[in-house]
Scaffold this active site. Structure first.
Site, mmCIF file in Angstrom:
data_model
loop_
_atom_site.group_PDB
_atom_site.id
_atom_site.type_symbol
_atom_site.label_atom_id
_atom_site.label_comp_id
_atom_site.label_asym_id
_atom_site.label_seq_id
_atom_site.Cartn_x
_atom_site.Cartn_y
_atom_site.Cartn_z
ATOM 1 N N ASP A 150 -10.659 0.156 -8.017
ATOM 2 C CA ASP A 150 -11.510 0.958 -8.674
ATOM 3 C C ASP A 150 -11.820 0.319 -9.898
ATOM 4 O OD1 ASP A 150 -8.777 2.547 -9.095
ATOM 5 O OD2 ASP A 150 -9.997 2.174 -11.027
ATOM 6 N N GLU A 205 1.512 1.259 -0.587
ATOM 7 C CA GLU A 205 1.610 0.036 -1.130
ATOM 8 C C GLU A 205 2.647 -0.855 -0.297
ATOM 9 O OE1 GLU A 205 -0.097 0.224 -5.587
ATOM 10 O OE2 GLU A 205 1.682 0.999 -5.477
#
Ligand code: SAH
Length: 232
Positions: free
Chosen positions: A198, A14
């Site tokens: 997701d 990230e």
């Protein structure tokens, strides 16, 4: 006062795209983590990934503020989508956050509540308004919504439905709610941005493995545009 901007993620993937954009930085080891300090376009920046979960993210957010003297905090990362309008790679910014696994309901309290705290913590309206400007300039869709945080990778419809029932959440992840507690207590304007990796259902772990990196890049690039706008 000169700003010092903290940019935080939970996982190495990230913050890697952020470090790449910044280019040059100094690495400092502190409190079991590495903090990357840089001057970017004349503004001081500190970047770090906390490790996953509420405890590690609390430590990192508090360290960035109390030890590195950051005055604004931007979080970039990935999340599980709950709101059906959110597809993989879509961006969501938190208007408010909660801890979905904080449960003393046995004593008649609502989920996410402990005495002295509050179920939700609001994020900075000013930073959201900057984000909206950035989104329109980039012609990107930015959803605003509620993010629920807990120490659990959710990959189950029933758990998802429960989180919706209690918090009306649009997305869920494992760090935003705790970073919110820290920034709120220390009066630091903060911003939690997530790109969907997701949809927190039975396929979530497969989807996460496939899309985490590309979604992390989408979020990171947006956050760096935010930085450009903040220091403009
Ligand atoms: N695959 C990793 C673990 C990822 S945990 C490993 O093996 O090390 C999931 C991370 O992404 C957390 O940082 C969390 O904030 C975010 N996240 C994405 N989808 C999530 C979901 N469905 N539930 C909870 N957190 C999610």
């Amino acid at each position: 006062m000169m700003q010092k901007i903290a940019i935080m993620g939970a996982m190495p993937e990230e913050i890697a795209p952020i470090l790449e954009i910044i280019g040059e930085y100094k690495s400092t080891e502190y409190a079991g983590n590495i903090y990357y300090e840089a001057t970017y376009k004349g503004c001081e920046i500190v970047v770090a990934y906390s490790k996953i979960g509420k405890v590690f993210s609390t430590l990192t957010a508090a360290t960035m503020i109390e030890h590195f003297a950051c005055t604004t905090l931007l979080f970039s990362g990935v999340a599980g989508g709950i709101n059906p309008s959110l597809k993989i790679g879509d961006l969501i910014v938190a208007t408010k956050l909660s801890q979905h696994d904080l449960d003393i309901t046995a004593f008649g309290h609502p989920m996410g509540y402990v005495p002295g705290g509050s179920v939700f913590i609001d994020t900075s309206k000013e930073l959201i308004s900057i984000a909206k400007t950035v989104a329109s300039e980039l012609e990107k869709t930015l959803k605003e919504g509620v993010i629920a945080t807990g120490d659990q990778f959710v990959h189950n419809e029933t758990i998802k439905e429960n989180i919706v029932k209690h918090f009306n959440a649009d997305a869920l992840e494992m760090e935003g709610g705790s970073v919110a507690v820290v920034c709120d207590a220390l009066n630091i304007p903060f911003f939690i941005l997530r790109a969907i990796s997701d949809t927190a259902d039975t396929d979530a772990s497969f989807s996460f493995d496939e899309f985490m990196e590309s979604s992390a890049v989408i979020s990171a690039e947006f956050v760096m545009k935010m930085v450009d706008k903040i220091i403009e």
